[in-house]
Design a protein around this motif. Structure first.
Motif, mmCIF file in Angstrom:
data_model
loop_
_atom_site.group_PDB
_atom_site.id
_atom_site.type_symbol
_atom_site.label_atom_id
_atom_site.label_comp_id
_atom_site.label_asym_id
_atom_site.label_seq_id
_atom_site.Cartn_x
_atom_site.Cartn_y
_atom_site.Cartn_z
ATOM 1 N N ARG A 42 11.395 51.437 39.229
ATOM 2 C CA ARG A 42 11.135 52.094 37.864
ATOM 3 C C ARG A 42 10.484 51.069 36.793
ATOM 4 O O ARG A 42 9.471 51.490 35.887
ATOM 5 N N ASN A 92 13.644 48.369 31.509
ATOM 6 C CA ASN A 92 14.863 48.558 31.970
ATOM 7 C C ASN A 92 16.055 47.741 31.188
ATOM 8 O O ASN A 92 15.555 46.682 30.534
ATOM 9 N N ALA A 96 20.452 47.476 34.845
ATOM 10 C CA ALA A 96 20.012 48.873 35.258
ATOM 11 C C ALA A 96 20.287 49.376 36.755
ATOM 12 O O ALA A 96 20.319 50.383 36.937
ATOM 13 N N ALA A 103 18.563 58.821 33.759
ATOM 14 C CA ALA A 103 17.428 58.266 33.328
ATOM 15 C C ALA A 103 16.129 59.001 33.965
ATOM 16 O O ALA A 103 14.985 59.285 33.486
ATOM 17 N N GLU A 104 16.529 59.573 35.259
ATOM 18 C CA GLU A 104 15.595 60.301 36.038
ATOM 19 C C GLU A 104 15.131 61.768 35.484
ATOM 20 O O GLU A 104 14.182 62.232 35.864
ATOM 21 N N TYR A 106 14.367 62.074 32.241
ATOM 22 C CA TYR A 106 13.725 61.840 31.046
ATOM 23 C C TYR A 106 12.386 61.024 31.535
ATOM 24 O O TYR A 106 12.500 60.046 31.950
ATOM 25 N N ALA A 108 10.017 57.920 31.121
ATOM 26 C CA ALA A 108 10.436 56.701 30.810
ATOM 27 C C ALA A 108 8.923 55.829 30.105
ATOM 28 O O ALA A 108 8.973 54.672 29.657
ATOM 29 N N ASP A 369 26.748 54.760 32.624
ATOM 30 C CA ASP A 369 25.287 54.747 32.512
ATOM 31 C C ASP A 369 25.053 54.013 31.179
ATOM 32 O O ASP A 369 23.773 53.456 31.032
ATOM 33 N N THR A 374 21.027 53.558 31.247
ATOM 34 C CA THR A 374 20.325 54.905 31.757
ATOM 35 C C THR A 374 20.933 56.122 31.341
ATOM 36 O O THR A 374 20.706 57.448 31.896
ATOM 37 N N ASP A 375 21.605 56.024 29.910
ATOM 38 C CA ASP A 375 22.044 57.251 29.548
ATOM 39 C C ASP A 375 21.093 57.855 28.802
ATOM 40 O O ASP A 375 20.030 57.488 28.368
ATOM 41 N N ARG A 378 19.766 56.597 25.054
ATOM 42 C CA ARG A 378 18.935 55.514 24.957
ATOM 43 C C ARG A 378 17.565 56.214 25.514
ATOM 44 O O ARG A 378 16.444 55.921 24.749
ATOM 45 N N ALA A 379 17.425 57.419 26.380
ATOM 46 C CA ALA A 379 16.205 57.970 26.533
ATOM 47 C C ALA A 379 15.810 58.556 25.425
ATOM 48 O O ALA A 379 14.415 58.740 25.190
#
Length: 460
Positions: A42, A92, A96, A103-104, A106, A108, A369, A374-375, A378-379
């Motif tokens: 990632r 990251n 991470a 995270a997957e 949204y 990046a 997360d 990876t929550d 944050r995204a």
């Protein structure tokens, strides 16, 4: 010999305890390796996406310099500020590799240009994210091991630590000695469950350290969340052992509790969130945005054709001035659609965030997360900051247009403005998560304490 020492010898003579710790170590090690690989992939993709703007500018600079060397006028895309490319990426977090999390779901990275709608800058990096397979897929990461496998091992170690003795009759002999029943039960649970929990937490932290995790604060938070979650399962085992008198019943009760906490309640909470505040359809939103954009373009078709051949009398051609007016009309038309979609998603997330406290497993997953970065919060913070950066770059390009300022070779050499992600605070949410886990464990332990107040007769 103290009561704790006696219980320690009794518990750790059981070879099954050592076998369970070995299995946990293998699972945690594999999960950390898988998480480290995912995090590295990632990070590489985000780095590549962000570097794309520099690569484009490097190629344009080469063309620019070559044309100047020939004494020729630079081409359209080389001198106009409205053609500047920008990129934004979500880096990251230090931990991470702990959890793939949300995270997957949204994007990046973002591809930004002055004439691109700030709400569509993620589209090129969101391919496949709305696929049901992607949304439903989970990864075998360390968070998965902690949330689902750790309680199973704790259950295996503690599910009948007292009910077995009640069933065999040895509990009567133990309570005949001058020892308080509550102290005996708590000591046994602390040794069998607490010992297993401490060992598994240490194994997980060690696996993260071996994989390269070095941020002490994040590792400490991980250990705290893991310990709080494991404590819930230990006190639940105490409560169940105080009410049942057969090992098979205790095993069935603990298995049912695991199924409810980790599977059923999260599924019911998600369904309730969908019913109470249904998320808006991404497909309907995309179609509405596309249709509105086409309507604006159709309404300006005649003016666009006229601008293509008109002379502006300024450094930037009439076609770009027309495009500037058109995108301002488009943004004005699309703004209510974007706001309605974000409002609907926000209402759904708010309700889901409240319902997550019904399950310690969901609270723990969310906490892990956040520690991993990876929550969803944050995204979404990255998306908001990237949109704001896109707006600033648009204003910069428009300001250059107003000044009739064209790009020069010096502008290429000075580099583009850079997007810098500002980390949102995680202290408040993590404090609520840990407090919720400890509160639930305290309520279960309080119920067990009321049972103990009934005296030894209630325990046999």
């Amino acid at each position: 010999m103290s009561l704790v020492q006696l219980e320690w010898i009794r518990a750790w003579r059981d070879p099954v305890m050592r076998i369970m710790l070995l299995l946990f170590a293998l699972a945690a090690g594999f999960a950390v390796l898988a998480g480290a690989r995912w995090a590295a992939e990632r990070e590489a993709l985000v780095t590549q996406a962000v570097a794309e703007a520099d690569e484009i500018m490097a190629l344009r600079r080469t063309d620019f310099a070559a044309l100047l060397a020939k004494g020729e006028k630079p081409k359209f895309g080389l001198v106009y500020a409205t053609a500047l490319p920008f990129r934004a990426g979500l880096p990251n977090a230090p931990l991470a590799l702990l959890s793939a999390g949300q995270a997957e779901s949204y994007p990046a990275a973002a591809s930004i240009s002055p004439f691109i709608d700030p709400d569509t800058i993620f589209d090129a990096h969101a391919a496949g994210l709305e696929s049901p397979i992607v949304l439903a897929a989970g990864r075998f990461d360390l968070a998965f091991v902690i949330v689902l496998l750790l309680p199973l091992l704790l259950i295996a170690a503690t599910y009948d630590f007292w009910s077995r003795d009640v069933e065999s009759g040895s509990a009567r002999f133990q309570l005949a000695h001058p020892v308080q029943a509550g102290r005996l039960i708590l000591a046994r649970a602390a040794v069998r469950g607490g010992g297993m929990l401490a060992a598994m937490t240490a194994i997980a932290v060690t696996a993260l350290l071996i994989a390269g995790a070095r941020e002490v604060a994040s590792l400490a938070l991980f250990a705290l969340v893991t310990s709080a979650y494991g404590t819930f399962w230990i006190v639940l085992a105490i409560l169940i052992n105080l009410f049942v008198r057969a090992s098979t019943t205790a095993a069935l009760a603990m298995g049912t509790a695991w199924l409810a906490v980790t599977i059923l309640i999260p599924a019911m909470s998600a369904a309730a969130a969908n019913l109470g505040a249904a998320p808006p359809s991404a497909m309907a939103y995309t179609n509405a945005v596309r249709a509105a954009g086409l309507e604006v373009r159709a309404a300006n078709a005649v003016a666009a054709r006229a601008a293509a051949t008109a002379a502006s009398g300024r450094a930037y051609p009439a076609s770009l001035w027309h495009s500037r007016r058109e995108i301002q009309q488009r943004d004005s038309r699309l703004r209510p659609l974007h706001e309605a979609y974000r409002r609907g998603r926000s209402e759904h997330r708010t309700l889901a965030d409240r319902l997550r406290f019904l399950s310690p497993a969901v609270v723990t997953q969310d906490a892990l997360d956040r520690i991993a970065g990876t929550d969803a919060t944050r995204a979404l913070a990255f998306q908001a900051q990237a949109r704001a950066f896109a707006g600033e770059m648009r204003l910069l390009a428009f300001d250059w247009m107003d000044q009739d300022r064209l790009l020069t070779l010096a502008d290429y050499d000075s580099g583009l403005p850079r997007f810098a992600f500002a980390e949102p605070s995680r202290a408040g949410p993590l404090t609520r998560d840990v407090a919720a886990l400890l509160l639930i464990a305290s309520l279960v332990l309080t119920t067990a304490a009321f049972r103990l107040r009934g005296g030894p007769a209630k325990l046999l």
